[in-house]
Scaffold this active site. Structure first.
Site, PDB file in Angstrom:
ATOM      1  N   GLN A 200      25.467  31.903  65.368  1.00 44.61           N
ATOM      2  CA  GLN A 200      24.935  32.486  66.269  1.00 44.61           C
ATOM      3  C   GLN A 200      25.216  33.183  67.182  1.00 44.61           C
ATOM      4  O   GLN A 200      25.356  35.124  67.416  1.00 44.61           O
ATOM      5  CB  GLN A 200      24.563  30.997  67.545  1.00 44.61           C
ATOM      6  CG  GLN A 200      23.530  31.111  68.919  1.00 44.61           C
ATOM      7  CD  GLN A 200      22.029  31.964  68.245  1.00 44.61           C
ATOM      8  OE1 GLN A 200      21.683  31.546  67.718  1.00 44.61           O
ATOM      9  NE2 GLN A 200      22.190  33.393  69.006  1.00 44.61           N
TER      10      GLN A 200
ATOM     11  N   ASP B  33      21.325  28.704  77.909  1.00 44.57           N
ATOM     12  CA  ASP B  33      20.566  28.306  76.053  1.00 44.57           C
ATOM     13  C   ASP B  33      20.044  26.782  77.082  1.00 44.57           C
ATOM     14  O   ASP B  33      20.875  26.508  78.069  1.00 44.57           O
ATOM     15  CB  ASP B  33      21.676  27.632  75.570  1.00 44.57           C
ATOM     16  CG  ASP B  33      21.401  26.380  74.836  1.00 44.57           C
ATOM     17  OD1 ASP B  33      20.365  26.532  73.777  1.00 44.57           O
ATOM     18  OD2 ASP B  33      22.091  26.170  73.714  1.00 44.57           O
TER      19      ASP B  33
ATOM     20  N   ARG C 182      20.387  37.271  64.075  1.00 43.30           N
ATOM     21  CA  ARG C 182      20.560  36.059  63.117  1.00 43.30           C
ATOM     22  C   ARG C 182      20.725  36.407  61.467  1.00 43.30           C
ATOM     23  O   ARG C 182      21.140  36.402  60.887  1.00 43.30           O
ATOM     24  CB  ARG C 182      19.992  34.933  63.360  1.00 43.30           C
ATOM     25  CG  ARG C 182      19.770  34.629  64.886  1.00 43.30           C
ATOM     26  CD  ARG C 182      21.108  34.285  65.135  1.00 43.30           C
ATOM     27  NE  ARG C 182      21.506  32.503  64.345  1.00 43.30           N
ATOM     28  CZ  ARG C 182      21.531  31.594  63.759  1.00 43.30           C
ATOM     29  NH1 ARG C 182      20.627  31.156  64.570  1.00 43.30           N
ATOM     30  NH2 ARG C 182      21.705  30.697  63.008  1.00 43.30           N
TER      31      ARG C 182
ATOM     32  N   HIS D  34      27.969  26.699  66.887  1.00 45.92           N
ATOM     33  CA  HIS D  34      27.385  27.043  65.715  1.00 45.92           C
ATOM     34  C   HIS D  34      27.646  28.928  65.731  1.00 45.92           C
ATOM     35  O   HIS D  34      27.400  30.081  66.526  1.00 45.92           O
ATOM     36  CB  HIS D  34      26.134  27.372  67.133  1.00 45.92           C
ATOM     37  CG  HIS D  34      24.500  27.792  66.638  1.00 45.92           C
ATOM     38  ND1 HIS D  34      24.861  27.833  65.216  1.00 45.92           N
ATOM     39  CD2 HIS D  34      23.691  27.671  67.294  1.00 45.92           C
ATOM     40  CE1 HIS D  34      23.258  28.325  64.749  1.00 45.92           C
ATOM     41  NE2 HIS D  34      22.739  28.281  66.161  1.00 45.92           N
TER      42      HIS D  34
ATOM     43  N   CYS E 145      20.164  31.808  73.277  1.00 41.91           N
ATOM     44  CA  CYS E 145      19.769  31.511  71.179  1.00 41.91           C
ATOM     45  C   CYS E 145      18.378  30.889  71.248  1.00 41.91           C
ATOM     46  O   CYS E 145      18.524  31.161  70.206  1.00 41.91           O
ATOM     47  CB  CYS E 145      21.432  31.017  71.261  1.00 41.91           C
ATOM     48  SG  CYS E 145      20.212  29.048  72.122  1.00 41.91           S
TER      49      CYS E 145
ATOM     50  N   ARG F 194      23.753  22.105  58.482  1.00 40.22           N
ATOM     51  CA  ARG F 194      22.935  21.914  59.509  1.00 40.22           C
ATOM     52  C   ARG F 194      23.399  20.593  60.085  1.00 40.22           C
ATOM     53  O   ARG F 194      22.028  19.994  59.536  1.00 40.22           O
ATOM     54  CB  ARG F 194      21.922  22.494  60.333  1.00 40.22           C
ATOM     55  CG  ARG F 194      21.900  21.990  61.630  1.00 40.22           C
ATOM     56  CD  ARG F 194      20.285  22.746  62.907  1.00 40.22           C
ATOM     57  NE  ARG F 194      20.821  24.417  62.547  1.00 40.22           N
ATOM     58  CZ  ARG F 194      19.819  24.980  64.027  1.00 40.22           C
ATOM     59  NH1 ARG F 194      18.756  24.530  63.967  1.00 40.22           N
ATOM     60  NH2 ARG F 194      20.222  26.059  64.013  1.00 40.22           N
TER      61      ARG F 194
HETATM   62  N1   CP Z   1      19.383  29.587  67.752  1.00 42.78           N
HETATM   63  C1   CP Z   1      18.812  28.885  66.620  1.00 42.78           C
HETATM   64  O1   CP Z   1      19.534  28.108  66.422  1.00 42.78           O
HETATM   65  O2   CP Z   1      17.927  28.680  66.305  1.00 42.78           O
HETATM   66  P1   CP Z   1      16.684  27.506  65.218  1.00 42.78           P
HETATM   67  O3   CP Z   1      17.752  25.628  65.821  1.00 42.78           O
HETATM   68  O4   CP Z   1      15.616  27.873  65.253  1.00 42.78           O
HETATM   69  O5   CP Z   1      17.575  27.449  63.714  1.00 42.78           O
HETATM   70  N1  NVA Z   2      22.683  23.868  72.174  1.00 40.96           N
HETATM   71  C1  NVA Z   2      20.967  23.946  71.146  1.00 40.96           C
HETATM   72  C2  NVA Z   2      21.010  24.767  70.921  1.00 40.96           C
HETATM   73  C3  NVA Z   2      20.153  25.243  69.240  1.00 40.96           C
HETATM   74  C4  NVA Z   2      19.914  27.057  68.373  1.00 40.96           C
HETATM   75  C5  NVA Z   2      20.503  22.604  71.327  1.00 40.96           C
HETATM   76  O1  NVA Z   2      21.936  22.449  69.710  1.00 40.96           O
HETATM   77  O2  NVA Z   2      20.310  21.679  70.265  1.00 40.96           O
END
Ligand code: CP
Ligand code: NVA
Length: 329
Positions: free
Chosen positions: A132, A223, A291, A129, A263, A102
């Site tokens: 997701q 989101d 997930r 993502h 998400c 990530r």
């Molecule tokens: N939706 C998601 O990716 O959550 P986290 O950021 O908690 O991993």
């Molecule tokens: N769009 C959000 C998603 C978190 C899972 C972010 O990138 O923070």
């Protein structure tokens, strides 16, 4: 060897098989538990941003399948700072069978994949993502028994989650409407990429009218207005996005049977109200659980560890990796 970096890198057939595998693994887990098809396999999880779902679902997914996961915090690796991304990729490849990362910059995940001798999974970047989106598609499929021809509205900031959702919608023929304020709508090249992938019923429309976006749709998705890394814009965004809040007034414009997805993490009172997040149309928590199941399917596919019953069905999952699989372990 194949990585999981972008929904657009895979065929709809491959993705369909992964969703089918996710369903099988989910049922199996709910009944007797999963077989240890990832025994002695290790996953390195490289995080440059916080996480609850991604970290937990990958870690528990590996554990359920008999494998092991190791969390590497932002401070530990210092990706590209303490050590170059190319060196991190080559070092990790010597220890583990698969890497999940990530990052902020999408290019950093691509760079990891370029240098890695083991499959790399994108656990979210500023661009997309894909893990997701797999859980999202699984959740929608579970509710409707199909994806093709359904109508989905995404409300709010056109961000990383939107990008992968759009690619997923394109792959499975879901009609998308994106309701975002001007200046926060998807880039034309993202829309073009989705249109090029398009399957059958897929279409995409972008509007700055939130009510028009949700009119009659089967799925309403939202989101956060401020993604990780954009914190300094939070106040400005709070002025722009309120008309796009998913609340019961807005939800009335969707089909009566519509489900609501997010998400997570949710910023209750901003992009979604408690009433909707905890209401009868919400599927937020089954979606979060999915997930786990979607991730397992991704891991099993990339590690070519398909349970025996799933092999030999003529799917692409059977063929991939065979010729260029690294001779590790
Ligand atoms: N939706 C998601 O990716 O959550 P986290 O950021 O908690 O991993
Ligand atoms: N769009 C959000 C998603 C978190 C899972 C972010 O990138 O923070």
């Amino acid at each position: 060897m194949k990585h999981f970096l972008d929904i657009a890198d895979w065929t709809s057939e491959d993705l369909g098989q992964m969703l089918e595998l996710a369903t099988t693994l989910k049922t199996e887990w709910q009944q007797d538990g999963n077989p240890a098809v990832l025994k002695q396999k290790a996953l390195a999880m490289v995080f440059q941003k916080p996480s609850l779902r991604t970290r937990m679902s990958f870690e528990m997914g590996m554990q359920h399948l008999g494998g092991h996961a190791i969390y590497l915090s932002p401070a530990e690796i210092g990706l590209g700072k303490r050590e170059s991304i190319a060196d991190v990729a080559r070092v990790l490849s010597g220890y583990v069978d698969i890497i999940m990362a990530r990052t902020f910059d999408h290019e950093h995940v691509l760079e990891l994949a370029r240098w890695s001798a083991v499959p790399v999974i994108n656990g979210l970047t500023d661009y997309n993502h894909p893990c997701q989106a797999m859980a999202d598609l699984l959740t929608i499929y579970e509710n409707y028994g199909r994806l093709e021809g359904l109508r989905m509205a995404y409300l709010g900031d056109s961000n990383n989650v939107t990008t992968s959702l759009l690619m997923g919608a394109a792959q499975f023929g879901v009609k998308m409407t994106i309701g975002s304020p001007e200046g926060y709508q998807p880039e034309e090249q993202v829309l073009d990429k989705a249109r090029k992938l398009a399957h059958n019923a897929f279409s995409v429309e972008v509007t700055s009218d939130p009510q028009a976006a949700v009119e009659g749709v089967d799925v309403v998705y939202t989101d956060t207005w401020t993604s990780m890394g954009q914190e300094e814009e939070a106040e400005k965004r709070r002025q722009v996005f309120p008309p796009f809040q998913v609340n019961s007034d807005l939800l009335r414009h969707a089909a009566d049977h519509a489900i609501v997805l997010h998400c997570l993490p949710a910023h209750r009172g901003e992009e979604i109200t408690d009433e909707v997040a905890d209401g009868p149309q919400s599927r937020l928590f089954p979606q979060a659980e999915n997930r786990l199941h979607a991730q397992k399917a991704i891991l099993v596919t990339l590690l070519d560890a398909m349970p025996k019953a799933k092999k030999g069905k003529g799917g692409k999952g059977d063929k991939k990796d065979k010729k260029d699989k690294k001779g590790k372990k």
